[in-house]
Design a protein around this motif. Structure first.
Motif, short mmCIF file in Angstrom:
data_model
loop_
_atom_site.label_atom_id
_atom_site.label_comp_id
_atom_site.label_asym_id
_atom_site.label_seq_id
_atom_site.Cartn_x
_atom_site.Cartn_y
_atom_site.Cartn_z
N ASN A 228 0.84 -1.20 0.00
CA ASN A 228 0.00 0.00 0.00
C ASN A 228 0.87 1.25 0.00
O ASN A 228 0.66 2.19 0.77
CB ASN A 228 -0.94 0.01 1.21
CG ASN A 228 -2.07 1.03 1.05
OD1 ASN A 228 -2.54 1.27 -0.05
ND2 ASN A 228 -2.48 1.64 2.15
N ASP A 229 1.84 1.26 -0.91
CA ASP A 229 2.82 2.34 -0.99
C ASP A 229 3.13 2.68 -2.43
O ASP A 229 3.17 1.80 -3.30
CB ASP A 229 4.14 1.91 -0.33
CG ASP A 229 4.30 2.46 1.07
OD1 ASP A 229 3.53 3.34 1.44
OD2 ASP A 229 5.19 1.97 1.78
N PHE A 230 3.38 3.98 -2.69
CA PHE A 230 4.00 4.39 -3.95
C PHE A 230 5.49 4.10 -3.84
O PHE A 230 6.11 4.40 -2.82
CB PHE A 230 3.75 5.87 -4.23
CG PHE A 230 2.35 6.18 -4.65
CD1 PHE A 230 1.98 6.12 -5.99
CD2 PHE A 230 1.38 6.50 -3.71
CE1 PHE A 230 0.68 6.39 -6.39
CE2 PHE A 230 0.07 6.78 -4.10
CZ PHE A 230 -0.28 6.71 -5.43
N VAL A 231 6.06 3.54 -4.90
CA VAL A 231 7.45 3.08 -4.82
C VAL A 231 8.29 3.53 -6.01
O VAL A 231 9.40 3.07 -6.20
CB VAL A 231 7.52 1.53 -4.72
CG1 VAL A 231 6.88 1.04 -3.43
CG2 VAL A 231 6.83 0.89 -5.93
N PHE A 232 7.76 4.46 -6.83
CA PHE A 232 8.43 4.78 -8.09
C PHE A 232 9.79 5.48 -7.92
O PHE A 232 10.62 5.43 -8.81
CB PHE A 232 7.52 5.61 -9.00
CG PHE A 232 7.01 6.88 -8.37
CD1 PHE A 232 7.75 8.05 -8.40
CD2 PHE A 232 5.75 6.90 -7.76
CE1 PHE A 232 7.27 9.22 -7.84
CE2 PHE A 232 5.26 8.07 -7.19
CZ PHE A 232 6.02 9.24 -7.23
#
Length: 427
Positions: A228-232
């Motif tokens: 449940n995380d943005f990882v870009f």
């Protein structure tokens, strides 16, 4: 004595007759036709786009369903009105939903999951893959698609001919070369003709979609569902994509072709001051109205390697869903199925609205269309990504572009800042 003997028989007959009457009354009450008046809200589409479908569905249901359509002219007005109606508990029975909205609105949607009426496998087989990925969660259908649009390359044939370019670029390497050939500057170094509308955020229409597509084509993971995380910011492909995109607005780069003084990308393309722009199919009708004599064509979106590599395009489309507070959920889903699961019915909408098809079995036919063929074919390779808050993502990505172009942060810092901002919205 005879009466006393007959009394139990008479009582039994009376009981049986009573039971029969109750059964008949029960059957009649259950089969009593139910009249349903459905409210249907949509954005962009005229009422006429649905008239034939609404009329056909009313006839198919024995005129027991009436559907009243309300059009909103712009995205912001529509979303605000929908959110207010949902908050008041007075939302329309049917409403249009963007492909990125499912997670934002899933709690107010009554999903369709009737396997006997329309099995989930049919949904997967009928529509292009991105629709299943966007509109199905936990084996339940949250919307039926009206169309599937994708980013494509609009190019000015006259400017291409003057530059000696015979074909539109199929790869990003070819695109770089064409931009250099098409960009014209005056003696002071000012851009008088842009090779392409790309490089900045605020004056490039759909700039964040273009950047997102570059990330996806490079293989970047934007959001991790499990965490449940943005990882870009940790993806080298995202770093390459942001660098590639912003180089077009960097004066020290060979591909410098765009800056903050340029007219808005769509206007610049109409005015023939820009040779290429990336956009969706709805721009076709706008160009016809604003620049009817513009000599332009539409080509497929450039890819990293369209021959041996994976082809990835970016999807942007709307579908219809049903409010869980509706009194007529079955009839509402019935209309959406009637409209989209029959090629003949859906064609009525597509012909009026001039949208590319979401159905696999209609792609080959639409592929021959001079205007929509590119978009229909690209739908087969269209992608999207999980979006918890689409507005926040668009804002963060636009700021990320500006932060690099205006030198506020370097590439890695800009990526990290955007990622932190988006993760904060989740927290």
């Amino acid at each position: 004595m005879n009466f006393l003997r007959r009394k139990p028989v008479l009582i039994l007959i009376a009981v049986v007759l009573t039971i029969i009457i109750l059964i008949i009354v029960g059957i009649k009450s259950r089969s009593k036709p139910v009249y349903a008046e459905l409210q249907f809200w949509g954005v962009y589409d005229d009422k006429e786009a649905f008239d034939a479908l609404i009329s056909g569905y009313q006839q198919a249901t024995g005129n027991l369903v009436e559907i009243k359509y309300k059009k909103f002219d712009n995205y912001e007005e529509y979303k605000k009105a929908l959110d207010e109606a949902l908050k008041k508990g007075a939302a329309p029975d049917i409403f249009m939903i963007h492909n990125s909205w499912v997670d934002e609105y899933k709690d107010v949607i009554q999903p369709f999951s009737n396997e006997k009426v329309y099995p989930l496998v049919n949904f997967k087989n009928d529509f292009v893959d991105v629709v299943y990925n966007d509109f199905v969660q936990n084996n339940k259908i949250y919307a039926f698609p009206f169309y599937v649009d994708t980013l494509a390359l609009y190019y000015n044939r006259d400017l291409f001919n003057k530059a000696g370019i015979a074909q539109p670029p199929a790869t990003w390497d070819e695109f770089l070369k064409d931009v250099e050939l098409l960009t014209k500057k005056d003696s002071a170094g000012n851009i008088v003709q842009a090779g392409a509308a790309i490089g900045m955020a605020r004056n490039v229409n759909r700039s964040t979609d273009i950047l997102t597509l570059l990330m996806l084509q490079g293989g970047a993971k934007i959001f991790d569902k499990e965490r449940n995380d943005f990882v870009f910011s940790r993806e080298s492909a995202a770093e390459r994509a942001l660098t590639f995109y912003t180089d077009f607005a960097n004066p020290i780069k060979k591909v410098y072709t765009w800056n903050q003084n340029m007219h808005y990308s769509i206007d610049s393309f109409y005015e023939e001051q820009t040779a290429m722009m990336f956009n969706y199919s709805h721009q076709i009708e706008i160009i016809k109205s604003r620049a009817p004599y513009l000599n332009y064509r539409i080509a497929k979106m450039p890819q990293i390697d369209p021959v041996s590599g994976k082809v990835i395009n970016y999807a942007n489309y709307w579908g219809g869903t049903v409010w869980k507070g509706s009194k007529f959920v079955e009839q509402a889903w019935g209309f959406l199925r009637y409209m989209t699961t029959s090629p003949q019915n859906l064609k009525k909408y597509l012909s009026y609205s001039k949208r590319p098809t979401p159905r696999k079995d209609m792609v080959n036919q639409e592929r021959l269309d001079l205007e929509l063929g590119v978009f229909a074919e690209q739908a087969l390779s269209a992608s999207s990504f999980y979006q918890k808050n689409p507005v926040a993502i668009e804002t963060a990505f636009a700021n990320m572009i500006d932060n690099v172009v205006f030198g506020r942060y370097n590439i890695n810092e800009a990526l990290k800042k955007a990622e932190d901002e988006l993760n904060a919205t989740i927290r």
